[in-house]
Scaffold this motif. Structure first.
Motif, PDB file in Angstrom:
ATOM      1  N   PHE A 115       0.851  -1.193   0.000  1.00 51.65           N
ATOM      2  CA  PHE A 115       0.000   0.000   0.000  1.00 51.65           C
ATOM      3  C   PHE A 115       0.887   1.242   0.000  1.00 51.65           C
ATOM      4  O   PHE A 115       1.930   1.277   0.663  1.00 51.65           O
ATOM      5  CB  PHE A 115      -0.976   0.002   1.175  1.00 51.65           C
ATOM      6  N   PRO A 116       0.504   2.258  -0.772  1.00 55.30           N
ATOM      7  CA  PRO A 116       1.343   3.457  -0.907  1.00 55.30           C
ATOM      8  C   PRO A 116       1.341   4.290   0.366  1.00 55.30           C
ATOM      9  O   PRO A 116       0.348   4.338   1.101  1.00 55.30           O
ATOM     10  CB  PRO A 116       0.688   4.212  -2.067  1.00 55.30           C
ATOM     11  N   VAL A 117       2.465   4.942   0.611  1.00 55.37           N
ATOM     12  CA  VAL A 117       2.608   5.801   1.785  1.00 55.37           C
ATOM     13  C   VAL A 117       3.248   7.125   1.381  1.00 55.37           C
ATOM     14  O   VAL A 117       4.010   7.183   0.414  1.00 55.37           O
ATOM     15  CB  VAL A 117       3.467   5.112   2.874  1.00 55.37           C
ATOM     16  N   PRO A 118       2.958   8.205   2.111  1.00 57.00           N
ATOM     17  CA  PRO A 118       3.581   9.497   1.815  1.00 57.00           C
ATOM     18  C   PRO A 118       5.009   9.530   2.370  1.00 57.00           C
ATOM     19  O   PRO A 118       5.213   9.624   3.574  1.00 57.00           O
ATOM     20  CB  PRO A 118       2.682  10.509   2.550  1.00 57.00           C
ATOM     21  N   HIS A 119       5.980   9.427   1.491  1.00 53.17           N
ATOM     22  CA  HIS A 119       7.378   9.467   1.901  1.00 53.17           C
ATOM     23  C   HIS A 119       8.184  10.024   0.732  1.00 53.17           C
ATOM     24  O   HIS A 119       7.765   9.914  -0.427  1.00 53.17           O
ATOM     25  CB  HIS A 119       7.861   8.061   2.272  1.00 53.17           C
ATOM     26  N   HIS A 134      -4.296 -14.922  10.127  1.00 57.38           N
ATOM     27  CA  HIS A 134      -3.895 -13.710  10.825  1.00 57.38           C
ATOM     28  C   HIS A 134      -3.345 -12.679   9.853  1.00 57.38           C
ATOM     29  O   HIS A 134      -2.868 -13.032   8.767  1.00 57.38           O
ATOM     30  CB  HIS A 134      -2.829 -14.030  11.886  1.00 57.38           C
ATOM     31  N   ARG A 135      -3.399 -11.424  10.293  1.00 58.28           N
ATOM     32  CA  ARG A 135      -2.877 -10.311   9.506  1.00 58.28           C
ATOM     33  C   ARG A 135      -1.826  -9.549  10.294  1.00 58.28           C
ATOM     34  O   ARG A 135      -2.037  -9.207  11.454  1.00 58.28           O
ATOM     35  CB  ARG A 135      -3.998  -9.347   9.113  1.00 58.28           C
ATOM     36  N   LEU A 136      -0.733  -9.268   9.624  1.00 51.91           N
ATOM     37  CA  LEU A 136       0.344  -8.448  10.173  1.00 51.91           C
ATOM     38  C   LEU A 136       0.466  -7.191   9.320  1.00 51.91           C
ATOM     39  O   LEU A 136       0.629  -7.276   8.101  1.00 51.91           O
ATOM     40  CB  LEU A 136       1.668  -9.223  10.150  1.00 51.91           C
ATOM     41  N   GLY A 137       0.403  -6.025   9.953  1.00 49.92           N
ATOM     42  CA  GLY A 137       0.587  -4.771   9.237  1.00 49.92           C
ATOM     43  C   GLY A 137       1.930  -4.155   9.575  1.00 49.92           C
ATOM     44  O   GLY A 137       2.332  -4.138  10.745  1.00 49.92           O
ATOM     45  N   VAL A 138       2.621  -3.663   8.552  1.00 51.86           N
ATOM     46  CA  VAL A 138       3.930  -3.028   8.734  1.00 51.86           C
ATOM     47  C   VAL A 138       3.849  -1.618   8.162  1.00 51.86           C
ATOM     48  O   VAL A 138       3.495  -1.433   6.990  1.00 51.86           O
ATOM     49  CB  VAL A 138       5.045  -3.826   8.030  1.00 51.86           C
ATOM     50  N   LEU A 139       4.169  -0.626   8.971  1.00 50.79           N
ATOM     51  CA  LEU A 139       4.144   0.758   8.520  1.00 50.79           C
ATOM     52  C   LEU A 139       5.322   1.516   9.111  1.00 50.79           C
ATOM     53  O   LEU A 139       5.360   1.819  10.302  1.00 50.79           O
ATOM     54  CB  LEU A 139       2.835   1.447   8.942  1.00 50.79           C
ATOM     55  N   THR A 140       6.312   1.799   8.273  1.00 46.00           N
ATOM     56  CA  THR A 140       7.399   2.705   8.646  1.00 46.00           C
ATOM     57  C   THR A 140       7.614   3.666   7.483  1.00 46.00           C
ATOM     58  O   THR A 140       7.018   3.509   6.411  1.00 46.00           O
ATOM     59  CB  THR A 140       8.720   1.956   8.945  1.00 46.00           C
ATOM     60  N   ASP A 157      -3.912  -8.285  13.323  1.00 45.91           N
ATOM     61  CA  ASP A 157      -3.617  -8.982  14.568  1.00 45.91           C
ATOM     62  C   ASP A 157      -2.293  -8.531  15.177  1.00 45.91           C
ATOM     63  O   ASP A 157      -2.022  -8.818  16.346  1.00 45.91           O
ATOM     64  CB  ASP A 157      -3.576 -10.494  14.315  1.00 45.91           C
ATOM     65  N   ALA A 158      -1.475  -7.861  14.382  1.00 46.79           N
ATOM     66  CA  ALA A 158      -0.198  -7.336  14.872  1.00 46.79           C
ATOM     67  C   ALA A 158       0.203  -6.147  14.017  1.00 46.79           C
ATOM     68  O   ALA A 158      -0.108  -6.094  12.823  1.00 46.79           O
ATOM     69  CB  ALA A 158       0.893  -8.406  14.841  1.00 46.79           C
ATOM     70  N   LEU A 159       0.912  -5.212  14.644  1.00 47.04           N
ATOM     71  CA  LEU A 159       1.407  -4.026  13.942  1.00 47.04           C
ATOM     72  C   LEU A 159       2.867  -3.789  14.276  1.00 47.04           C
ATOM     73  O   LEU A 159       3.261  -3.839  15.450  1.00 47.04           O
ATOM     74  CB  LEU A 159       0.624  -2.774  14.356  1.00 47.04           C
ATOM     75  N   VAL A 160       3.663  -3.536  13.244  1.00 48.52           N
ATOM     76  CA  VAL A 160       5.000  -2.971  13.405  1.00 48.52           C
ATOM     77  C   VAL A 160       4.877  -1.545  12.907  1.00 48.52           C
ATOM     78  O   VAL A 160       4.647  -1.311  11.715  1.00 48.52           O
ATOM     79  CB  VAL A 160       6.056  -3.757  12.609  1.00 48.52           C
ATOM     80  N   LEU A 207      -5.589  -6.923  18.253  1.00 46.52           N
ATOM     81  CA  LEU A 207      -4.141  -6.820  18.311  1.00 46.52           C
ATOM     82  C   LEU A 207      -3.541  -7.739  19.379  1.00 46.52           C
ATOM     83  O   LEU A 207      -3.865  -7.640  20.557  1.00 46.52           O
ATOM     84  CB  LEU A 207      -3.722  -5.380  18.580  1.00 46.52           C
ATOM     85  N   GLN A 208      -2.634  -8.599  18.926  1.00 43.57           N
ATOM     86  CA  GLN A 208      -1.861  -9.444  19.825  1.00 43.57           C
ATOM     87  C   GLN A 208      -0.475  -8.851  20.109  1.00 43.57           C
ATOM     88  O   GLN A 208       0.115  -9.137  21.144  1.00 43.57           O
ATOM     89  CB  GLN A 208      -1.696 -10.845  19.231  1.00 43.57           C
ATOM     90  N   HIS A 209       0.012  -8.071  19.147  1.00 43.96           N
ATOM     91  CA  HIS A 209       1.337  -7.462  19.286  1.00 43.96           C
ATOM     92  C   HIS A 209       1.322  -6.080  18.660  1.00 43.96           C
ATOM     93  O   HIS A 209       0.758  -5.885  17.571  1.00 43.96           O
ATOM     94  CB  HIS A 209       2.420  -8.289  18.575  1.00 43.96           C
ATOM     95  N   VAL A 210       1.981  -5.133  19.316  1.00 41.46           N
ATOM     96  CA  VAL A 210       2.282  -3.825  18.728  1.00 41.46           C
ATOM     97  C   VAL A 210       3.746  -3.544  19.016  1.00 41.46           C
ATOM     98  O   VAL A 210       4.175  -3.594  20.180  1.00 41.46           O
ATOM     99  CB  VAL A 210       1.395  -2.704  19.311  1.00 41.46           C
ATOM    100  N   VAL A 211       4.507  -3.266  17.959  1.00 40.44           N
ATOM    101  CA  VAL A 211       5.936  -2.999  18.112  1.00 40.44           C
ATOM    102  C   VAL A 211       6.252  -1.632  17.519  1.00 40.44           C
ATOM    103  O   VAL A 211       5.960  -1.367  16.344  1.00 40.44           O
ATOM    104  CB  VAL A 211       6.786  -4.078  17.405  1.00 40.44           C
ATOM    105  N   ALA A 212       6.822  -0.754  18.329  1.00 37.79           N
ATOM    106  CA  ALA A 212       7.286   0.553  17.854  1.00 37.79           C
ATOM    107  C   ALA A 212       8.604   0.361  17.111  1.00 37.79           C
ATOM    108  O   ALA A 212       9.512  -0.305  17.601  1.00 37.79           O
ATOM    109  CB  ALA A 212       7.475   1.500  19.026  1.00 37.79           C
ATOM    110  N   ALA A 213       8.709   0.946  15.908  1.00 41.64           N
ATOM    111  CA  ALA A 213       9.870   0.694  15.052  1.00 41.64           C
ATOM    112  C   ALA A 213      10.435   1.986  14.491  1.00 41.64           C
ATOM    113  O   ALA A 213       9.812   3.044  14.552  1.00 41.64           O
ATOM    114  CB  ALA A 213       9.474  -0.244  13.915  1.00 41.64           C
ATOM    115  N   HIS A 214      11.643   1.857  13.930  1.00 41.19           N
ATOM    116  CA  HIS A 214      12.327   2.957  13.242  1.00 41.19           C
ATOM    117  C   HIS A 214      12.475   4.185  14.134  1.00 41.19           C
ATOM    118  O   HIS A 214      12.314   5.329  13.685  1.00 41.19           O
ATOM    119  CB  HIS A 214      11.589   3.315  11.950  1.00 41.19           C
ATOM    120  N   LEU A 215      12.791   3.964  15.409  1.00 41.09           N
ATOM    121  CA  LEU A 215      12.988   5.073  16.339  1.00 41.09           C
ATOM    122  C   LEU A 215      14.302   5.794  16.030  1.00 41.09           C
ATOM    123  O   LEU A 215      15.329   5.165  15.799  1.00 41.09           O
ATOM    124  CB  LEU A 215      13.043   4.576  17.786  1.00 41.09           C
TER     125      LEU A 215
END
Length: 255
Positions: A115-119, A134-140, A157-160, A207-215
């Motif tokens: 999916f497109p993102v503004p970057h 299950h579904r895993l979403g990744v957004l950085t 079910d999970a987000l990064v 949501l089973q997991h939420v992980v904060a990323a790209h800090l």
């Protein structure tokens, strides 16, 4: 399905999604040697990987992709725009499959939805993964949240999720004004409060997991990112994971 990170931040990014026989790497901003060593920490070898998916052409995401893919004969999936940008820097590329940034495709039994993102890249995308259960979403690497991003990630079910910077820390940092505007702009990177706003707009009951990323190591603190997400979810701070630059994060299982 399970997922883990080899490292996350401005010095290199790579995420592993394991759906049984199908194991894909999302980006590789590390040398082949470093990526192989970090895979070993997860109990994997490169020959177990099925493919590499690329989000965009910036070096901390693409830098090690082609060398790793050539070495281990892996197909690289990327958008037309990312391919064009990468071709300028490296005229000899490994086997690539060009993808539509709006259309789902399958790698064996794993459904992948880019999916497109503004970057500030040529044709950047992020990915949602679905193994049928299950579904895993990744957004950085997204400067802002669009209605379409919310729709794609609404029932995961999970987000990064990128928590790149804290607004006050970025404003007070030593970065040049132009760089601050880039990072904090709508085509830059997500701030903690923006990430929390996305979580507020989706169905968090699954949501089973939420992980904060790209800090950002300069412009954020793990406790600030965790606090922002936990406040929206109404959970304890220690339920929120954090992807580190050196250690990434260990396997997280969806059940």
């Amino acid at each position: 399905m399970r997922f883990a990170s080899l490292g996350s931040g401005s010095q290199g990014n790579a995420l592993i999604v394991d759906a049984g026989v199908t194991k894909v790497m999302v980006d590789c901003g590390f040398s082949t040697r470093v990526a192989t060593a970090r895979l070993a920490r997860l109990g994997l070898t490169p020959d177990q990987l099925t493919a590499i998916l690329v989000t965009h052409e910036h070096g901390d995401h693409l830098g090690g992709v082609f060398a790793f893919a050539r070495r281990h004969r892996l197909t690289v999936f990327l958008t037309h725009g990312t391919h064009a940008a990468a071709s300028r820097a490296s005229p000899t590329l490994p086997e690539c499959r060009l993808i539509d940034g709006h259309a789902a495709f399958a790698i064996d039994g794993l459904e992948v939805l880019p999916f497109p993102v503004p970057h500030d890249a040529r044709e950047p995308v992020q990915y949602r993964f679905d193994d049928g259960q299950h579904r895993l979403g990744v957004l950085t690497d997204s400067g802002s949240i669009t209605p379409y991003i919310v729709e794609v990630l609404r029932a995961c079910d999970a987000l990064v999720l990128e928590c790149n910077h804290d607004h006050a820390l970025l404003a007070a940092s030593r970065y040049p004004a132009l760089l601050k505007r880039r990072i904090g702009g709508r085509f830059g990177h997500l701030e903690n409060a923006q990430a929390a706003s996305l979580v507020r707009q989706i169905d968090s009951r699954r949501l089973q997991h939420v992980v904060a990323a790209h800090l950002s190591q300069e412009n954020n603190r793990p406790q600030l990112a965790v606090r922002a997400l936990a406040a929206v979810l109404g959970c304890s701070d220690d339920w929120i994971g954090v992807a580190g630059q050196e250690g990434g994060f260990a396997w997280r299982q969806l059940s």
